[in-house]
Design an enzyme around this catalytic site. Structure first.
Site, mmCIF file in Angstrom:
data_model
loop_
_atom_site.group_PDB
_atom_site.id
_atom_site.type_symbol
_atom_site.label_atom_id
_atom_site.label_comp_id
_atom_site.label_asym_id
_atom_site.label_seq_id
_atom_site.Cartn_x
_atom_site.Cartn_y
_atom_site.Cartn_z
ATOM 1 N N GLY A 103 0.795 -1.221 0.000
ATOM 2 C CA GLY A 103 0.000 0.000 0.000
ATOM 3 C C GLY A 103 0.827 1.270 0.000
ATOM 4 N N MET A 104 2.019 1.220 0.572
ATOM 5 C CA MET A 104 2.840 2.420 0.676
ATOM 6 C C MET A 104 3.947 2.498 -0.363
ATOM 7 S SD MET A 104 1.811 4.468 3.070
ATOM 8 C CE MET A 104 3.286 5.442 3.410
ATOM 9 N N VAL A 126 8.780 -2.436 -3.935
ATOM 10 C CA VAL A 126 10.140 -2.839 -3.587
ATOM 11 C C VAL A 126 10.792 -3.514 -4.787
ATOM 12 C CG1 VAL A 126 11.577 -4.221 -2.039
ATOM 13 C CG2 VAL A 126 9.500 -3.129 -1.176
ATOM 14 N N ASP A 176 2.756 -1.821 11.941
ATOM 15 C CA ASP A 176 2.221 -2.716 10.919
ATOM 16 C C ASP A 176 2.891 -4.083 11.006
ATOM 17 O OD1 ASP A 176 0.448 -3.308 8.898
ATOM 18 O OD2 ASP A 176 1.742 -2.591 7.285
#
Length: 537
Positions: A26-27, A30, A136
């Protein structure tokens, strides 16, 4: 912005050549990359542009995370910007995530999970010492290094400094709801204990293969986290006490890191585990809603650590509606509706064997617990508190004497007064009268005792009286709430009065059984139920 194609050769920061994509969340995305200055492989997380101020905030906090040095925390090498986009350069851990492992190879044994938990507690402890909260902790953010099995906590991309709000300026909730602590769900300030809650969910998931709060909707997940009863499944075996302690809804009562490590070390050493660490099936449902409880008489009674708050019906409806609306908009909007005070007109849930309503209204006193001398229900005479005790008038509609310094909490079944060290508990349950009377209630509880009180032994149920009314006493020894406390001895008396079932219970370490009996007698001698119209209870 870097592209995803296999031939991509974008260089960022003057040294990191981006390669194939490893994953996307979501952020951020990679990618594998080559550090051309040092000649080593690294991972580069490109923070999503549409994350806006949250991405830039994560970049600032990544600089703090980069100062954390621990073998089970992913190493942050660098933070750079490329074409206005923030990138975090990290250690490349060759191997999949814990989520991948669970999906491909199935659940871990309790002993394997204990070793994993010790590693992650070390990682969280190192972060918390720096004032950094992960926020998280979940299987997807735990990497398992191929060849060594080393667990590495990664993705501190939404980490915040301790004391910061969990809600961004735009009102968006960040994190994974199934692994998010109740206090964060409420929009309240969250500290290190919130990460420990998430770890408790992760440990349960590692052994059972599924989060105990998994539901089909965001609203269902939130309701499970904040309201539903919590009972660690039998498959956890020796891990049950630590999971029970980590899933305490009150962060002030939640199991701390050092104690959790001690419990996990005992599990990892094989204490209480047979053979290779496997524990027999079945895997029980972990979180029960009040409706499930009323329709499933075989369901385990709630654990002491379960602490769902009672709220007005409008609060619950408004919360779920707000969350569902936010999901349509693409975000989970957190509200502070859950912060409203609990409805003093809502009593405790009925016993598992009861087919009656889940919530039984009883007259409310002013405030949760106020000191006042109760009157005898028949004569109206005052029942003073013994020396070292204080009389409290509870919002659930009763008064009794508890030792001075005891603190009030609740779980799905009871109001609980706990000793300062948390090891002695005095519980009071108010419910509708049930079939079979007090003796039937206690015999059913005893029959299910192995589920509700692991290690049940030396148990007996006898008929007796209380204030001239038929009553039943259940006395037993069991394994207790945590390994550190050890075995507990409990006294439990119930009786019916005016169509209401009252149940007073005390549990304490076996070495303090005499003290517990004294508290039990003082509570019963001073107990006064709420009086209804006409002066009758």
């Amino acid at each position: 912005m870097a592209q995803d194609g296999p031939g991509n050769s974008t260089v960022i920061g003057g040294r990191y050549r981006l390669q194939e994509r490893l994953g996307r969340g979501g952020m951020g995305t990679v990618r594998r990359a080559s550090d051309e200055l040092l000649g080593r492989a690294v991972a580069v997380k490109e923070l999503h542009v549409d994350a806006g101020t949250r991405a830039m905030g994560a970049l600032r906090e990544a600089r703090v995370v980069a100062q954390i040095r621990h073998p089970h925390v992913v190493v942050v090498h660098d933070v750079v910007e490329h074409e206005g986009v923030a990138h975090i350069v990290m250690e490349l851990v060759e191997g999949g995530s814990l989520a991948d492992r669970l999906a491909t190879s199935g659940p871990l044994t309790p002993r394997e999970t204990a070793r994993l938990g010790i590693s992650l507690l070390g990682a969280l402890g190192a972060a918390h010492e720096r004032g950094v909260l992960h926020r998280d902790v979940k299987p997807a953010n735990v990497l398992i290094e191929a060849g060594t099995g080393r667990a590495v906590l990664t993705d501190f991309g939404i980490a915040r400094l301790a004391g910061a709000t969990t809600i961004s300026e735009a009102g968006a909730f960040v994190g994974s709801p199934e692994y998010t602590a109740p206090e964060r769900m409420k929009g309240a300030e969250a500290g290190p204990a919130a990460d420990l809650w998430s770890l408790g969910v992760l440990l349960c998931t590692a052994v059972t293969g599924e989060s105990p709060f998994h539901r089909d909707s965001i609203g269902g997940i939130l309701h499970a986290v904040v309201f539903d009863e919590i009972e660690p499944p039998a498959r956890l075996g020796p891990l049950r006490p630590v999971v029970r302690g980590l899933l305490e809804r009150d962060p002030e009562l939640r199991l701390g890191g050092p104690e959790a490590v001690r419990l996990l070390e005992a599990c990892a050493a094989g204490e209480g585990v047979d053979g290779d660490g496997e524990v027999p099936e079945p895997v029980a449902v972990v979180a029960y809603s009040p409706t499930e409880r009323a329709t499933r008489p075989d369901a385990p009674l709630p654990s002491e650590s379960a602490r769902p708050a009672r709220r007005r019906a409008a609060v619950r409806v408004g919360l779920v509606a707000a969350l569902l609306a936010a999901t349509v908009a693409g975000t989970v909007t957190a509200t502070r509706l859950l912060g409203e005070e609990r409805d003093p007109g809502k009593g405790a849930a009925g016993a598992a064997a009861s087919a009656g309503p889940s919530f039984f209204p009883v007259p409310a006193a002013s405030g949760n617990a106020q000191a006042s001398p109760p009157s005898h229900p028949a004569t109206g005479s005052v029942r003073p508190a013994p020396a070292g005790y204080q009389v409290v008038s509870d919002a659930q509609g009763f008064s009794l004497a508890v030792p001075t310094g005891y603190r009030r909490t609740t779980d799905e079944q009871r109001v609980i007064y706990r000793s300062p060290d948390g090891s002695v508990r005095i519980g009071i349950r108010v419910a509708p009268a049930q079939s079979g009377g007090p003796l039937g209630v206690m015999r059913r509880a005893d029959a299910n005792g192995a589920q509700t009180n692991p290690g049940l032994r030396d148990n007996k149920v006898v008929a007796t009286t209380h204030d001239g009314l038929p009553a039943a006493l259940w006395e037993f020894t069991w394994d207790g709430f945590t390994r550190a406390e050890g075995a507990h001895h409990a006294f439990d008396l119930c009786w019916e009065q005016g169509g209401v079932l009252y149940d007073v219970w005390v549990s304490a370490p076996v070495g303090r059984a005499a003290e517990a009996r004294g508290h039990f007698d003082a509570a019963l001698d001073s107990f006064v139920p709420a009086l209804r119209g006409g002066g009758q209870p």
